[in-house]
Write a protein that holds these residues in place. Structure first.
Motif, mmCIF file in Angstrom:
data_model
loop_
_atom_site.group_PDB
_atom_site.id
_atom_site.type_symbol
_atom_site.label_atom_id
_atom_site.label_comp_id
_atom_site.label_asym_id
_atom_site.label_seq_id
_atom_site.Cartn_x
_atom_site.Cartn_y
_atom_site.Cartn_z
ATOM 1 N N SER A 119 -44.410 14.434 -9.989
ATOM 2 C CA SER A 119 -44.255 15.084 -11.204
ATOM 3 C C SER A 119 -44.263 16.585 -11.019
ATOM 4 O O SER A 119 -43.439 17.273 -11.511
ATOM 5 N N ILE A 137 -39.388 13.379 -4.707
ATOM 6 C CA ILE A 137 -39.115 14.066 -6.073
ATOM 7 C C ILE A 137 -39.332 13.034 -7.036
ATOM 8 O O ILE A 137 -40.190 13.365 -8.083
ATOM 9 N N GLN A 138 -38.671 11.925 -6.922
ATOM 10 C CA GLN A 138 -38.933 10.822 -8.000
ATOM 11 C C GLN A 138 -40.312 10.619 -7.979
ATOM 12 O O GLN A 138 -40.815 9.898 -8.934
ATOM 13 N N TYR A 196 -30.848 12.236 -9.031
ATOM 14 C CA TYR A 196 -31.274 11.910 -7.926
ATOM 15 C C TYR A 196 -30.399 11.459 -6.902
ATOM 16 O O TYR A 196 -29.296 10.420 -7.239
ATOM 17 N N HIS A 212 -30.517 21.197 -13.239
ATOM 18 C CA HIS A 212 -30.749 19.608 -13.272
ATOM 19 C C HIS A 212 -30.495 18.837 -12.356
ATOM 20 O O HIS A 212 -29.315 19.244 -11.497
ATOM 21 N N GLN A 246 -40.685 17.210 -9.632
ATOM 22 C CA GLN A 246 -39.853 17.068 -10.880
ATOM 23 C C GLN A 246 -39.911 18.363 -11.666
ATOM 24 O O GLN A 246 -39.021 18.893 -12.309
ATOM 25 N N ASP A 247 -41.125 18.941 -11.950
ATOM 26 C CA ASP A 247 -41.545 20.024 -12.799
ATOM 27 C C ASP A 247 -40.464 21.328 -12.272
ATOM 28 O O ASP A 247 -40.383 22.257 -12.764
ATOM 29 N N ASP A 286 -33.939 11.424 -2.312
ATOM 30 C CA ASP A 286 -34.749 12.435 -3.441
ATOM 31 C C ASP A 286 -36.056 11.646 -3.737
ATOM 32 O O ASP A 286 -36.447 11.681 -4.544
ATOM 33 N N SER A 335 -34.721 19.067 -15.518
ATOM 34 C CA SER A 335 -34.581 17.507 -15.840
ATOM 35 C C SER A 335 -34.045 16.951 -14.384
ATOM 36 O O SER A 335 -33.612 17.425 -13.528
ATOM 37 N N CYS A 336 -34.640 15.573 -14.444
ATOM 38 C CA CYS A 336 -34.388 14.760 -13.113
ATOM 39 C C CYS A 336 -33.983 13.319 -13.615
ATOM 40 O O CYS A 336 -34.812 12.891 -14.544
ATOM 41 N N GLN A 337 -32.878 12.783 -13.250
ATOM 42 C CA GLN A 337 -32.459 11.528 -13.616
ATOM 43 C C GLN A 337 -31.438 10.883 -12.752
ATOM 44 O O GLN A 337 -31.053 11.621 -11.773
#
Length: 152
Positions: free
Chosen positions: A62, A58-59, A51, A48, A65-66, A55, A70-72
């Motif tokens: 997609s 990455i944000q 950010y 996980h 992010q895959d 980053d 998860s990314c948050q």
């Protein structure tokens, strides 16, 4: 830089198994061309990403992010009945701080003095011999902070 990167990858793989859960608290990789390579070099399947300030790629992607479970920006998790707030940046107060939840962060590279009155801690690998900290490691550190913490 290459030696440091390989050391981090080797240390993560030595401590974190394929079926474990790894929370990465930001700044996963500074070279956009190497994100996928770095992610695939870490054998843990369940990473996980919180950010960090480096980053942005990455944000915005997609596809990148895959590569993660998860990314948050922030996460609130519970491990063995311990509430934990995870963020790239340190906080002076956070959800459930008065209920002895922990606040784990990176970003500061060990440059912020540890506050013995807060259950917060810099878990960045550059502060810990380029090794990730496990839950038991953090629990040991937090237990030294004493019973007076968490009364914010």
């Amino acid at each position: 830089v290459g030696e440091m990167n390989q050391t981090i990858i080797d240390n993560v793989n030595a401590k974190v198994g394929p079926g474990d859960v790894l929370w990465y608290l930001g700044d996963f990789c500074f070279n956009i061309k190497r994100y996928e390579e770095f992610r695939r070099a870490i054998r843990c399947e369940n990473i996980h990403l919180i950010y960090g300030n480096h980053d942005e790629a990455i944000q915005k992607s997609s596809y990148l992010q895959d590569l993660f479970s998860s990314c948050q920006n922030l996460a609130e998790i519970q491990v063995l009945n311990q509430r934990i707030v995870l963020c790239h940046w340190a906080m002076r107060t956070w959800n459930k701080a008065s209920k002895k939840s922990w606040m784990l962060y990176g970003h500061s590279h060990g440059n912020l003095p540890d506050d013995p009155n807060l259950l917060s801690f810099d878990v960045g690998v550059d502060c810990h011999k380029f090794q990730p900290l496990g839950f038991d490691d953090v629990r040991k550190i937090m237990s030294r902070k004493g019973d007076h913490v968490g009364s914010i």
